[in-house]
Design a protein around this motif. Structure first.
Motif, PDB file in Angstrom:
ATOM      1  N   MET A   1      -0.418  -4.410  -7.414  1.00  0.00           N
ATOM      2  CA  MET A   1      -0.319  -3.562  -8.589  1.00  0.00           C
ATOM      3  C   MET A   1      -0.700  -2.130  -8.233  1.00  0.00           C
ATOM      4  SD  MET A   1      -2.286  -3.816 -12.250  1.00  0.00           S
ATOM      5  CE  MET A   1      -1.208  -5.124 -12.824  1.00  0.00           C
ATOM      6  N   LYS A   2       0.076  -1.191  -8.745  1.00  0.00           N
ATOM      7  CA  LYS A   2      -0.207   0.217  -8.522  1.00  0.00           C
ATOM      8  C   LYS A   2      -1.070   0.747  -9.657  1.00  0.00           C
ATOM      9  CE  LYS A   2       3.868   1.288  -5.737  1.00  0.00           C
ATOM     10  NZ  LYS A   2       5.023   2.191  -5.554  1.00  0.00           N
ATOM     11  N   LEU A   3      -2.176   1.395  -9.293  1.00  0.00           N
ATOM     12  CA  LEU A   3      -3.106   1.883 -10.299  1.00  0.00           C
ATOM     13  C   LEU A   3      -2.499   2.981 -11.162  1.00  0.00           C
ATOM     14  CD1 LEU A   3      -6.747   1.996  -8.897  1.00  0.00           C
ATOM     15  CD2 LEU A   3      -5.931   0.989 -11.016  1.00  0.00           C
ATOM     16  N   SER A   4      -1.529   3.704 -10.628  1.00  0.00           N
ATOM     17  CA  SER A   4      -0.908   4.766 -11.421  1.00  0.00           C
ATOM     18  C   SER A   4      -0.185   4.202 -12.646  1.00  0.00           C
ATOM     19  CB  SER A   4       0.079   5.565 -10.561  1.00  0.00           C
ATOM     20  OG  SER A   4       1.104   4.711 -10.074  1.00  0.00           O
ATOM     21  N   LEU A 478      -6.529  -0.875  -1.981  1.00  0.00           N
ATOM     22  CA  LEU A 478      -5.857   0.014  -1.036  1.00  0.00           C
ATOM     23  C   LEU A 478      -5.927   1.440  -1.567  1.00  0.00           C
ATOM     24  CD1 LEU A 478      -4.087   0.757   1.384  1.00  0.00           C
ATOM     25  CD2 LEU A 478      -2.081   0.009   0.055  1.00  0.00           C
ATOM     26  N   ALA A 479      -6.709   2.272  -0.887  1.00  0.00           N
ATOM     27  CA  ALA A 479      -6.890   3.664  -1.303  1.00  0.00           C
ATOM     28  C   ALA A 479      -6.040   4.563  -0.415  1.00  0.00           C
ATOM     29  CB  ALA A 479      -8.361   4.051  -1.194  1.00  0.00           C
ATOM     30  N   PHE A 507      -3.269  -1.068  -5.495  1.00  0.00           N
ATOM     31  CA  PHE A 507      -2.890   0.129  -4.746  1.00  0.00           C
ATOM     32  C   PHE A 507      -3.285   1.364  -5.555  1.00  0.00           C
ATOM     33  CE2 PHE A 507       1.021   2.453  -2.762  1.00  0.00           C
ATOM     34  CZ  PHE A 507       0.148   3.248  -2.030  1.00  0.00           C
ATOM     35  N   ASP A 508      -4.321   2.076  -5.075  1.00  0.00           N
ATOM     36  CA  ASP A 508      -4.762   3.294  -5.747  1.00  0.00           C
ATOM     37  C   ASP A 508      -3.906   4.454  -5.255  1.00  0.00           C
ATOM     38  OD1 ASP A 508      -5.994   5.340  -7.030  1.00  0.00           O
ATOM     39  OD2 ASP A 508      -8.039   4.693  -6.567  1.00  0.00           O
TER      40      ASP A 508
END
Length: 572
Positions: A1-4, A478-479, A507-508
């Protein structure tokens, strides 16, 4: 999942009523959101945790042949009246009426509902044993909800119910469920104790019952443990003895002045004796059915009464310390009550009181006590019963070694119910001889949300949560810190490669600074963090792996990143 693209919001500050770590961190890390007193919305990341706990519970139950059902949240009052619990359950049950005036409730537990389901479906011993379970929402109208999901009014739990032809079959099924509960908690990775417990109103005192207590400083329960033989019990149930005590010489009964000395500590200090050489005399009011009685409880001066043991011994529906008005009506003087002042009251002497030793007791009048009181010689119509609260340093009832007291969080409780519900609801099956019998039951409850909160209580630091990997909302944080498109593409490739390797990756990609990303990463507490920093990568071609549990870090080449992550995951 993408944090955005994720629905996730963290907090810097939390409400003042969030006093234990799990409550504070669940709010701060955006796992839950308060809707009302003791009621919470489970936000996406929190829900992922609860779903993983549910999966572990479901898998372990299914593996031993339990079958899942889903009972209604609302149950008819008529079922509860069959067992008498409509009137007995108390104010925790939320009751209401439908438009036709029929009594209904939001189920706080489901013994009646499952027994009704059973009696409509099972007719023969050949269909036994059977264990049915559900995972769902419960509501109990707690007087003072607190500690977030630890003691909320609405919560998620698994409740299971088993039916057996006889006690031997129930014993075998009970052991199976005991082992299931042990595996669930061990799989999550928690430090726990399975302890003997009080059955309360659920079953008779002879039936087996155990609590599963997660050890934590914030726990509300006191657990007694003997590290010598392994004996463990909830403090409400524990039976322990006092270590060797010294007593004065036997002497004649003597009245001594004790001006303004009405407490045990004051009297002991004034007479220069240890508190255990005095006797504590307490008056209780017990209500059983429609009958009310007062009883005198006598303990060593430095012991405390275990009101659960006392209530069980008396068979009380309600038990409370007698009011000042009741004590005055009985002709007693508060602070100076002696065992011979009570006349017609039932007198219960704790089993740790040596009736052949000499004690100081109240003299029945203000500012006076009696020295040299020997129960065997001076007492009248008393009965000795185990009534004291066990405590740290007592001697084990099994092996005699000293016990220790620990704080625990009750996450699960299993009972042998006997035929209490099947008899009262006329649920019968035909036995091998064709005779109708009432099956015996077991009941097994474990808290989904409470397990998750307990995991945080055992696994956190000043920066945030440290999730056990079995129930973490994601495996890897994941940064990515990159501005150039080609480096952003590398970050995207890392994301895809880790997912292909079977990892759940958060995913950040929000474009925050390094400090903000790492604060969020540590707050959320995923087991691993992979840090892709544009400047470091350009210089060395390496990516950093961080282990949340122990703080270990290592830098690895991009082409070996996935292999290192797989290896690290297996080791944590």
């Amino acid at each position: 999942m993408k944090l955005s693209k994720a629905f996730w919001h963290t907090l810097r500050e939390v409400p003042a009523d969030a006093v234990i770590p799990s409550h504070r961190l669940m709010l701060r890390a955006g796992l839950i959101q308060k809707s009302g007193s003791g009621i919470y919305t489970y936000l996406p990341f929190g829900l992922r945790v609860f779903q993983k706990v549910e999966k572990i519970i479901r898998d372990e139950h299914n593996d031993v042949g339990c079958m899942e059902v889903s009972m209604s949240v609302v149950t008819p009052g008529e079922l509860w009246r069959e067992t008498g619990r409509w009137d007995d359950f108390g104010s925790e049950m939320l009751r209401f009426q439908d438009r036709a005036g029929r009594d209904l409730c939001i189920s706080p537990t489901n013994e009646e509902a499952i027994t009704d389901c059973f009696r409509k479906s099972v007719t023969s011993y050949k269909q036994l044993p059977v264990t049915l379970y559900q995972i769902g929402t419960k509501f109990r109208d707690e007087i003072r909800p607190r500690y977030g999901l630890m003691r909320g009014r609405e919560f998620s739990m698994k409740d299971a119910y088993s039916f057996h032809v006889d006690k031997d079959c129930l014993d075998r099924g009970y052991q199976v469920m005991y082992d299931v509960y042990s595996r669930i908690i061990e799989k999550i990775g928690l430090n726990y104790l399975a302890v003997q417990a009080d059955a309360g109103a659920m079953a008779s005192g002879e039936a087996q019952t155990h609590e599963f207590q997660v050890i934590a400083d914030s726990g509300e329960d006191n657990v007694i443990l003997c590290e010598g033989c392994g004996y463990a019990a909830n403090n409400e149930r524990a039976q322990t003895g006092r270590s060797s005590l010294d007593f004065g010489e036997i002497s004649q009964l003597e009245e001594v002045p004790t001006p303004n000395k009405s407490t045990i500590s004051d009297v002991a200090n004034f007479l220069n004796i240890p508190e255990h050489q005095t006797l504590k005399n307490l008056v209780y009011t017990s209500v059983t059915g429609e009958e009310e009685q007062h009883v005198l409880v006598v303990l060593l001066g430095d012991d405390e009464v275990n009101e659960v043991k006392l209530k069980n011994f008396l068979g009380s529906n309600h038990l409370a310390a007698a009011t000042d008005e009741a004590i005055e009506t009985l002709g007693l003087v508060k602070g100076f009550i002696g065992p011979n002042d009570v006349k017609d009251l039932k007198t219960l002497v704790d089993s740790e009181v040596d009736v052949e030793k000499s004690y100081v007791v109240g003299a029945g009048k203000v500012d006076f006590h009696l020295k040299g009181y020997v129960f065997q010689r001076d007492g009248k119509n008393f009965e000795q019963v185990d009534l004291r609260l066990s405590r740290n340093g007592d001697s084990c009832c099994e092996c005699g070694k000293d016990v220790v007291e620990k704080k625990g969080i009750e996450v699960g409780h299993i009972f042998q119910l006997g035929d209490k519900y099947t008899k009262s609801m006329n649920a019968t099956v035909l036995n091998v001889n064709g005779k109708a019998i009432a099956p015996v039951m077991g009941c097994y409850g474990i808290g989904v949300t409470r397990l998750a909160a307990s995991a945080i209580e055992q696994n956190h630091d000043e920066n945030g949560i440290i999730w056990p990997k079995e129930i973490a909302p994601f495996h890897i944080y994941l940064a990515m810190m990159a501005k150039k498109d080609e480096n952003k593409e590398i970050g995207e490739k890392i994301y895809c490669d880790l997912k292909k390797a079977g990892f759940e990756v958060l995913f950040d990609d929000r474009g925050l600074g390094f400090g903000a990303m790492m604060k969020d990463a540590e707050l959320l507490g995923l087991p691993l963090a992979v840090v892709f920093g544009e400047r470091d990568f350009v210089k060395t071609g390496e990516v950093e792996i961080r282990v949340r549990k122990n703080g270990e870090r290592c830098k690895v080449a991009l082409d070996s990143l996935v292999d290192h992550v797989v290896k690290t995951w297996k080791e944590i």
